[in-house]
Design an enzyme around this catalytic site. Structure first.
Site, PDB file in Angstrom:
ATOM      1  N   ARG A  73      -9.077 -38.927  -3.815  1.00  0.00           N
ATOM      2  CA  ARG A  73      -8.996 -38.592  -2.407  1.00  0.00           C
ATOM      3  C   ARG A  73     -10.041 -37.278  -2.030  1.00  0.00           C
ATOM      4  O   ARG A  73     -10.619 -37.225  -1.069  1.00  0.00           O
ATOM      5  CB  ARG A  73      -7.772 -38.627  -1.718  1.00  0.00           C
ATOM      6  N   ASP A 107      -7.989 -32.703   5.035  1.00  0.00           N
ATOM      7  CA  ASP A 107      -9.365 -32.834   4.699  1.00  0.00           C
ATOM      8  C   ASP A 107     -10.241 -31.997   5.061  1.00  0.00           C
ATOM      9  O   ASP A 107     -11.610 -32.064   4.764  1.00  0.00           O
ATOM     10  CB  ASP A 107      -9.785 -34.307   5.341  1.00  0.00           C
ATOM     11  N   HIS A 122      -0.078 -29.463   6.898  1.00  0.00           N
ATOM     12  CA  HIS A 122       0.151 -30.113   5.545  1.00  0.00           C
ATOM     13  C   HIS A 122      -0.578 -29.792   4.712  1.00  0.00           C
ATOM     14  O   HIS A 122      -0.461 -30.492   3.686  1.00  0.00           O
ATOM     15  CB  HIS A 122       0.220 -31.718   5.964  1.00  0.00           C
ATOM     16  N   CYS A 130      -0.201 -23.153  -8.518  1.00  0.00           N
ATOM     17  CA  CYS A 130       0.958 -23.345  -9.484  1.00  0.00           C
ATOM     18  C   CYS A 130       2.013 -24.182  -9.082  1.00  0.00           C
ATOM     19  O   CYS A 130       2.748 -23.707  -7.680  1.00  0.00           O
ATOM     20  CB  CYS A 130       1.293 -21.968  -9.910  1.00  0.00           C
TER      21      CYS A 130
HETATM   22  C1  BV8 Z   1      10.073 -32.507   6.217  1.00  0.00           C
HETATM   23  C2  BV8 Z   1       0.014 -34.480   2.930  1.00  0.00           C
HETATM   24  C3  BV8 Z   1      12.033 -31.127   6.058  1.00  0.00           C
HETATM   25  C4  BV8 Z   1       0.039 -35.073   1.781  1.00  0.00           C
HETATM   26  C5  BV8 Z   1       1.523 -35.483   4.768  1.00  0.00           C
HETATM   27  C6  BV8 Z   1      13.856 -39.211   4.395  1.00  0.00           C
HETATM   28  C7  BV8 Z   1      13.850 -38.200   3.397  1.00  0.00           C
HETATM   29  C8  BV8 Z   1      13.085 -37.357   3.363  1.00  0.00           C
HETATM   30  C9  BV8 Z   1      12.171 -36.844   4.612  1.00  0.00           C
HETATM   31  C10 BV8 Z   1      12.269 -37.594   5.692  1.00  0.00           C
HETATM   32  C11 BV8 Z   1      13.181 -38.839   5.717  1.00  0.00           C
HETATM   33  N1  BV8 Z   1      12.996 -39.105   6.771  1.00  0.00           N
HETATM   34  C12 BV8 Z   1      12.157 -38.619   7.631  1.00  0.00           C
HETATM   35  C13 BV8 Z   1      11.721 -37.628   7.008  1.00  0.00           C
HETATM   36  C14 BV8 Z   1      10.766 -36.535   7.314  1.00  0.00           C
HETATM   37  C15 BV8 Z   1       9.597 -36.981   6.768  1.00  0.00           C
HETATM   38  C16 BV8 Z   1       8.918 -37.765   7.759  1.00  0.00           C
HETATM   39  O1  BV8 Z   1       8.520 -37.595   8.832  1.00  0.00           O
HETATM   40  N2  BV8 Z   1       8.934 -39.150   7.202  1.00  0.00           N
HETATM   41  C17 BV8 Z   1       8.134 -40.247   8.270  1.00  0.00           C
HETATM   42  C18 BV8 Z   1       7.646 -41.310   7.619  1.00  0.00           C
HETATM   43  C19 BV8 Z   1       9.549 -40.858   8.798  1.00  0.00           C
HETATM   44  N3  BV8 Z   1       8.886 -35.588   6.951  1.00  0.00           N
HETATM   45  C20 BV8 Z   1       8.893 -34.995   5.934  1.00  0.00           C
HETATM   46  O2  BV8 Z   1       9.274 -35.038   4.650  1.00  0.00           O
HETATM   47  C21 BV8 Z   1       8.123 -33.660   6.059  1.00  0.00           C
HETATM   48  N4  BV8 Z   1       8.911 -32.431   5.661  1.00  0.00           N
HETATM   49  O3  BV8 Z   1      10.709 -33.055   7.054  1.00  0.00           O
HETATM   50  O4  BV8 Z   1      10.622 -31.038   5.619  1.00  0.00           O
HETATM   51  C22 BV8 Z   1      12.916 -31.964   4.932  1.00  0.00           C
HETATM   52  C23 BV8 Z   1      12.960 -31.481   3.884  1.00  0.00           C
HETATM   53  C24 BV8 Z   1      13.789 -32.415   3.101  1.00  0.00           C
HETATM   54  C25 BV8 Z   1      14.287 -33.404   3.317  1.00  0.00           C
HETATM   55  C26 BV8 Z   1      14.215 -33.988   4.790  1.00  0.00           C
HETATM   56  C27 BV8 Z   1      13.472 -33.207   5.688  1.00  0.00           C
HETATM   57  C28 BV8 Z   1       6.638 -33.386   5.552  1.00  0.00           C
HETATM   58  C29 BV8 Z   1       5.718 -34.272   5.979  1.00  0.00           C
HETATM   59  C30 BV8 Z   1       4.412 -34.107   5.752  1.00  0.00           C
HETATM   60  C31 BV8 Z   1       3.760 -35.030   4.650  1.00  0.00           C
HETATM   61  N5  BV8 Z   1       2.467 -34.943   4.015  1.00  0.00           N
HETATM   62  N6  BV8 Z   1       0.332 -35.346   4.279  1.00  0.00           N
HETATM   63  C32 BV8 Z   1      -0.985 -36.112   1.573  1.00  0.00           C
HETATM   64  O5  BV8 Z   1      -1.730 -36.189   2.555  1.00  0.00           O
HETATM   65  O6  BV8 Z   1      -1.186 -36.561   0.352  1.00  0.00           O
HETATM   66  S1  BV8 Z   1       1.880 -36.597   6.095  1.00  0.00           S
HETATM   67  C33 BV8 Z   1       0.440 -37.769   6.035  1.00  0.00           C
HETATM   68  O7  BV8 Z   1       0.897 -38.653   6.877  1.00  0.00           O
HETATM   69  C34 BV8 Z   1      -0.652 -37.311   6.802  1.00  0.00           C
HETATM   70  O8  BV8 Z   1      -0.996 -35.703   6.733  1.00  0.00           O
HETATM   71  C35 BV8 Z   1      -0.548 -37.250   8.223  1.00  0.00           C
HETATM   72  O9  BV8 Z   1       0.040 -36.411   8.770  1.00  0.00           O
HETATM   73  C36 BV8 Z   1       0.532 -38.359   8.214  1.00  0.00           C
HETATM   74  C37 BV8 Z   1       0.149 -39.585   8.836  1.00  0.00           C
HETATM   75  O10 BV8 Z   1       0.199 -39.614  10.159  1.00  0.00           O
HETATM   76  P1  BV8 Z   1      -0.834 -39.751  11.135  1.00  0.00           P
HETATM   77  O11 BV8 Z   1      -1.876 -38.551  10.932  1.00  0.00           O
HETATM   78  O12 BV8 Z   1      -0.414 -40.024  12.248  1.00  0.00           O
HETATM   79  O13 BV8 Z   1      -1.665 -40.903  10.487  1.00  0.00           O
HETATM   80  P2  BV8 Z   1      -1.374 -42.581  11.037  1.00  0.00           P
HETATM   81  O14 BV8 Z   1      -1.768 -43.102   9.881  1.00  0.00           O
HETATM   82  O15 BV8 Z   1       0.250 -42.559  10.865  1.00  0.00           O
HETATM   83  O16 BV8 Z   1      -1.731 -42.808  12.349  1.00  0.00           O
HETATM   84  C38 BV8 Z   1      -3.188 -42.938  12.438  1.00  0.00           C
HETATM   85  C39 BV8 Z   1      -3.475 -42.842  13.861  1.00  0.00           C
HETATM   86  O17 BV8 Z   1      -4.912 -42.704  14.205  1.00  0.00           O
HETATM   87  C40 BV8 Z   1      -3.031 -44.334  14.689  1.00  0.00           C
HETATM   88  O18 BV8 Z   1      -2.169 -44.092  15.770  1.00  0.00           O
HETATM   89  C41 BV8 Z   1      -4.209 -44.909  14.879  1.00  0.00           C
HETATM   90  O19 BV8 Z   1      -4.145 -45.722  16.022  1.00  0.00           O
HETATM   91  C42 BV8 Z   1      -5.055 -43.594  15.247  1.00  0.00           C
HETATM   92  N7  BV8 Z   1      -6.684 -44.008  14.949  1.00  0.00           N
HETATM   93  C43 BV8 Z   1      -6.998 -44.859  14.254  1.00  0.00           C
HETATM   94  N8  BV8 Z   1      -8.497 -44.693  14.410  1.00  0.00           N
HETATM   95  C44 BV8 Z   1      -8.971 -43.660  15.224  1.00  0.00           C
HETATM   96  C45 BV8 Z   1      -7.336 -43.371  15.877  1.00  0.00           C
HETATM   97  N9  BV8 Z   1      -7.345 -42.167  16.597  1.00  0.00           N
HETATM   98  C46 BV8 Z   1      -8.771 -41.909  16.956  1.00  0.00           C
HETATM   99  N10 BV8 Z   1      -9.795 -42.081  16.735  1.00  0.00           N
HETATM  100  C47 BV8 Z   1      -9.962 -43.231  15.876  1.00  0.00           C
HETATM  101  N11 BV8 Z   1     -11.174 -43.811  15.572  1.00  0.00           N
HETATM  102 ZN    ZN Z   2       2.207 -20.488 -12.773  1.00  0.00          ZN
END
Ligand code: BV8
Ligand code: ZN
Length: 257
Positions: A73, A107, A122, A130
């Protein structure tokens, strides 16, 4: 109302606003050729769910495999260019009195497009650390200073623990400084522009509601309705690479008018 009429309405809201927050998700990078998170991955990775791979469990279970995914990526991101949507957000900075950019993206394309105040919720795929932050949080490791290859997760030169990407995995807390600032500016701004996010991933997805509850105008740019659309005052339906430059043109005209 037509898209053109909504863009005009949005531009007028921009010109009444003192403090603007822009909040972006992976959709703003879609026209740079970077797949969004919910889209099926391509090639070797198409059968893997990013939400399974972007976790500490996956990394410690099979570090080399997850390392390879991030190196792949990182290559895609390095080859990508900012698109007109990124440049339009950067240009907005010079058209409004105060603007803070919050991004879920890792990115680095907003910084490459010239945005100067970017809160990376994120992390950043081009930064490595580390895995136990042995020299402080974060212990950033410059890959150019250690032996490494694309296929094997390297080890920390200080403590020999695994090196990992400096990104936030599912189940991990966001960097305190970043999320604290994001909540603060979302509660203070007059207008929040939400671009290219499905509004699923928390806590980033809760920021537009916080802004709206605090009295801000919420404007969304997305080709599809999302979880954010119901709380947007203005929904500009279309790809951000096309809509944002038109919005910036309308803001510039409304200001000079
Ligand atoms: C947290 C980095 C506290 C990594 C990312 C159960 C167990 C554990 C956690 C959870 C759980 N249930 C819920 C949670 C919380 C969880 C969460 O929200 N899960 C979701 C799936 C329900 N969140 C977390 O874990 C966060 N931490 O809560 O800490 C905690 C601690 C312990 C236990 C519980 C809670 C951490 C979240 C961060 C994860 N890391 N990225 C990597 O990338 O490798 S998130 C990753 O997904 C991306 O960074 C991005 O943020 C996210 C995707 O979201 P979007 O950006 O919205 O992308 P998506 O594809 O969804 O949508 C794209 C949109 O673009 C669409 O609407 C589409 O229509 C639109 N689009 C398409 N083309 C275009 C366009 N828009 C404009 N122009 C275009 N041309
Ligand atoms: Zn170290």
């Amino acid at each position: 109302m037509t898209l053109a009429q909504n863009i005009q309405k949005a531009a007028e809201a921009f010109n009444r606003a003192e403090f603007i927050v822009v909040s972006t998700g992976s959709g703003i990078s879609r026209e740079s050729g970077i797949h969004t998170f919910r889209e099926a991955q391509t090639g070797l990775w198409e059968k893997y769910d990013p939400e399974e791979l972007a976790t500490p469990q996956a990394y410690y279970r099979n570090p080399d495999f997850v390392w390879k995914w991030y190196q792949y990526r990182f290559g895609l991101v390095s080859d990508a260019e900012p698109n007109p949507g990124h440049y339009a957000v950067a240009e907005l900075e010079s058209l409004v009195s105060r603007l803070v950019l919050l991004t879920q993206n890792i990115d680095n394309l907003h910084a490459r497009a010239g945005s100067t105040d970017v809160v990376e919720l994120h992390g950043n795929i081009s930064r490595f650390k580390c895995s136990v932050n042995c020299q402080g949080d974060p212990t950033v490791i410059d890959l150019n200073t250690i032996d490494h290859d694309e296929d094997h997760a390297p080890h920390c030169p200080y403590c020999d623990a695994l090196v990992r990407p400096d990104v936030v995995w599912f189940g991990e807390n966001l960097p305190a400084a970043a999320i604290d600032r994001a909540f603060a500016v979302s509660a203070q701004c007059d207008l929040m522009l939400v671009v290219g996010t499905s509004g699923i991933v928390q806590p980033a997805a809760s920021l537009p509601m916080l802004a709206r509850r605090s009295g801000a105008v919420v404007i969304e740019v997305n080709p599809n309705p999302s979880q954010i659309t119901p709380l947007a005052h203005i929904f500009l339906q279309g790809p951000s690479g096309e809509v944002l430059p038109r919005l910036v043109d309308a803001v510039r005209e409304a200001r000079s008018g």
